[in-house]
Design an enzyme around this catalytic site. Structure first.
Site, mmCIF file in Angstrom:
data_model
loop_
_atom_site.group_PDB
_atom_site.id
_atom_site.type_symbol
_atom_site.label_atom_id
_atom_site.label_comp_id
_atom_site.label_asym_id
_atom_site.label_seq_id
_atom_site.Cartn_x
_atom_site.Cartn_y
_atom_site.Cartn_z
ATOM 1 N N ASN A 63 0.829 -1.209 0.000
ATOM 2 C CA ASN A 63 0.000 0.000 0.000
ATOM 3 C C ASN A 63 0.866 1.262 0.000
ATOM 4 O OD1 ASN A 63 0.588 -0.861 2.679
ATOM 5 N ND2 ASN A 63 -1.056 0.358 3.533
ATOM 6 N N CYS A 111 -4.421 0.781 -2.323
ATOM 7 C CA CYS A 111 -4.196 -0.495 -1.631
ATOM 8 C C CYS A 111 -3.179 -1.357 -2.364
ATOM 9 C CB CYS A 111 -5.493 -1.283 -1.549
ATOM 10 S SG CYS A 111 -6.767 -0.547 -0.536
ATOM 11 N N GLU A 124 -3.312 -4.581 -3.036
ATOM 12 C CA GLU A 124 -3.889 -5.530 -3.998
ATOM 13 C C GLU A 124 -4.086 -4.883 -5.365
ATOM 14 O OE1 GLU A 124 -4.869 -4.809 -0.926
ATOM 15 O OE2 GLU A 124 -6.388 -6.215 -0.224
HETATM 16 N N1 THU Z 1 -5.246 -1.446 2.666
HETATM 17 C C1 THU Z 1 -4.750 -2.275 1.706
HETATM 18 O O1 THU Z 1 -3.679 -2.020 1.132
HETATM 19 N N2 THU Z 1 -5.469 -3.362 1.381
HETATM 20 C C2 THU Z 1 -6.632 -3.755 1.980
HETATM 21 O O2 THU Z 1 -7.224 -4.726 1.597
HETATM 22 C C3 THU Z 1 -7.141 -2.977 3.126
HETATM 23 C C4 THU Z 1 -6.499 -1.672 3.370
HETATM 24 C C5 THU Z 1 -4.471 -0.267 3.040
HETATM 25 C C6 THU Z 1 -5.089 1.046 2.646
HETATM 26 C C7 THU Z 1 -4.475 1.973 3.659
HETATM 27 O O3 THU Z 1 -3.184 2.365 3.195
HETATM 28 C C8 THU Z 1 -4.290 1.117 4.893
HETATM 29 O O4 THU Z 1 -4.327 -0.231 4.449
HETATM 30 C C9 THU Z 1 -5.340 1.329 5.971
HETATM 31 O O5 THU Z 1 -6.610 1.211 5.447
#
Ligand code: THU
Length: 161
Positions: free
Chosen positions: A61, A72, A74
């Site tokens: 992320n 995110c 993913e």
């Molecule tokens: N986040 C992800 O990268 N993937 C997820 O499936 C859930 C949330 C990240 C977004 C943000 O940078 C941090 O986690 C908190 O939400």
């Protein structure tokens, strides 16, 4: 009136029960969360994508002071993989997260926006793929994003007249 129950099929693995190539994928996701840029949430997420041609892509992320401008792990991993190999379907994705000094206890499950991008990836290639969600002791697995997003919306619905 009618009620319907929608069921989802989930498998719970211990790391040693996974195929060797999936163990590699899981380890890559864990390596990746260590490099994430998450100074605001301090929630570090790693994702690794295995394509059907064997290529591996990893991401994490990336946050921003203007919060919605971050993205995110993913989505970055899937977009990166599909940008490099636009004709190759995804075989599997693994997701892992770290906060407060350790890997999260309960397996991390993708946010709604990432589930929708997974729907698009699956629909684009007409090819469901495995999703591994990594926790401290166990790993959740689903073989189709519809298990995470029942009643999903995809390109099929745009021609549903
Ligand atoms: N986040 C992800 O990268 N993937 C997820 O499936 C859930 C949330 C990240 C977004 C943000 O940078 C941090 O986690 C908190 O939400």
């Amino acid at each position: 009136m009618e009620h319907r129950i929608i069921e989802s099929y989930l498998t719970i693995y211990h790391f040693t029960e996974l195929e060797p190539e999936i163990q590699v994928l899981v380890n890559k996701a864990k390596e990746q969360y260590q490099k994430s840029y998450a100074p605001y949430s301090r929630f570090h997420v790693g994702a690794s994508v295995l394509l059907e041609n064997g290529a591996l892509f990893e991401a994490n992320n990336q946050e921003n002071a203007a919060f919605p401008s971050g993205l995110c792990a993913e989505r970055i991993a899937l977009f990166y993989a599909n940008a490099q190999f636009p004709d190759v379907p995804v075989r599997a994705i693994a997701i892992a997260a770290y906060t407060n000094g350790s890997i999260v206890e309960n397996p991390i499950t993708p946010c709604g926006g990432c589930r929708q991008v997974m729907v698009e990836t699956q629909h684009r290639f007409n090819h469901p793929f495995d999703i591994y969600m990594v926790g401290r002791d166990v790993i959740y697995h689903v073989a189709n994003v519809k298990e995470l997003l029942p009643l999903l919306f995809s390109g099929d619905d745009l021609t549903n007249s």
